[in-house]
Design an enzyme around this catalytic site. Structure first.
Site, PDB file in Angstrom:
ATOM      1  CB  SER A 166      41.855  32.535  16.793  1.00  0.00           C
ATOM      2  OG  SER A 166      42.625  33.717  16.864  1.00  0.00           O
ATOM      3  CE1 TYR A 192      38.295  34.955  13.316  1.00  0.00           C
ATOM      4  CE2 TYR A 192      39.857  35.851  14.904  1.00  0.00           C
ATOM      5  CZ  TYR A 192      39.556  34.962  13.887  1.00  0.00           C
ATOM      6  OH  TYR A 192      40.514  34.076  13.451  1.00  0.00           O
TER       7      TYR A 192
END
Length: 325
Positions: A166, A192
């Site tokens: 990501s 994350y």
């Protein structure tokens, strides 16, 4: 190791869809596993691969949801070779059971799409004691891929592993001393980012170690897409980020991709001829992205150079092996 063909065959971009990327590819006889394949990007990935003729295993935690997804995919694609197999990436026992079931089929594996993940969740730990985002997004997929190595090697060369990273990798580097937040304050977005940085470093070291088996891996940024991935984010935070309206209803911000566009780079990583034998890269908008070494936020199509650092990739691999036993 980044050897192999690199000539370009067709240009795609941020607006391309997964169906456009797979068009013209016949995947009959190819064996594919898609984690998180029952919904969101995983479901679209499974759909277009099935349309191209591949046998697709939809791997996920919820058997009811997974079986329903398989029925839907069979209807939509006309491909009966779509099946469900239970997999909880937050449980090493579940991962082992999955890989043992797959080994029992005697089938080789041509494509492993490590798509599933959690994002910005509260601090919780998996049953094996790993922080949930690091444990699910990285270690679960690490153990899964390791368990499937014989099947990938049995493909006879050209097997590909696709790791969904990501652009949020910028939010957190790998803490090799305390990846599970046992001794440092927890931040859900930093965690994350750490897990997404790990996904990219994993692809680097896998290619280095397994290329002699004909297995390569690339990581990618699918882009910003509104899916169930945002489920752990509080309504107020969604509103502050412009991801929900005043009534708390989710909205798709301008510039975000559709699910069909979001799955395109995954499919490009899986089928692009120019990536044959080529691994250890970070892909974005159906292209090999460019490293960014400045201190500010990397622009689209770029990545922070640390996530492809070979030395950090080797250290993370060694630590991951130790953690999963």
């Amino acid at each position: 190791m980044r050897a192999g063909r690199t000539e370009m065959t067709m240009a795609f971009d941020k607006n391309s869809t997964a169906a456009e990327v797979v068009a013209g590819h016949d995947l009959t006889g190819k064996e594919v596993i898609v984690t998180g394949g029952a919904s969101g990007l995983g479901a679209e990935t499974a759909r277009v691969l099935a349309l191209a003729g591949a046998r697709v295993v939809v791997a996920g935690r919820d058997a009811g949801r997974g079986e329903a997804a398989v029925r839907r995919l069979r209807e939509e694609t006309g491909n009966r070779a779509v099946e469900f197999s239970e997999l909880d990436l937050g449980s090493l026992a579940s991962v082992r059971a999955f890989t043992e079931r797959y080994a029992a089929t005697g089938r080789s594996l041509h494509l492993l799409i490590n798509n599933a993940g959690v994002m910005a969740s509260p601090l919780t730990y998996t049953e094996d004691g790993f922080e949930s985002q690091f444990g699910t997004n990285h270690l679960g997929h690490f153990a899964l891929t390791a368990g499937l190595r014989p099947a990938l090697a049995a493909a006879g060369g050209g097997a590909r592993v696709v790791a969904l990273s990501s652009r949020a990798h910028r939010r957190g580097d790998i803490d090799l001393d305390d990846p599970n937040y046992r001794h440092r304050p927890y931040d859900p977005w930093e965690s994350y980012g750490q897990s997404k940085s790990a996904n990219a470093l994993f692809a680097v070291e896998l290619t280095e170690r397994w290329a002699t088996d004909g297995i390569t891996a690339n990581a990618l940024n699918p882009g910003a897409i509104m899916t169930d991935l945002q489920r752990h984010i509080a309504t107020g935070e969604l509103q502050d980020m412009g991801w929900a309206d005043a009534d708390g209803n989710r909205i798709t911000p301008q510039g975000w991709k559709t699910v069909e566009q979001g799955a395109a780079t995954t499919i490009w990583a899986a089928v692009a001829p120019e990536l044959e034998g080529v691994g250890g890269h970070y892909l974005d908008d159906c292209a090999i992205a460019t490293p960014w070494t400045a201190d500010d936020q990397p622009p689209f199509g770029h990545y922070l150079a640390r996530i492809l650092d070979p030395e950090r990739a080797e250290r993370l691999w060694t630590l991951s092996e130790k953690l999963i036993g």
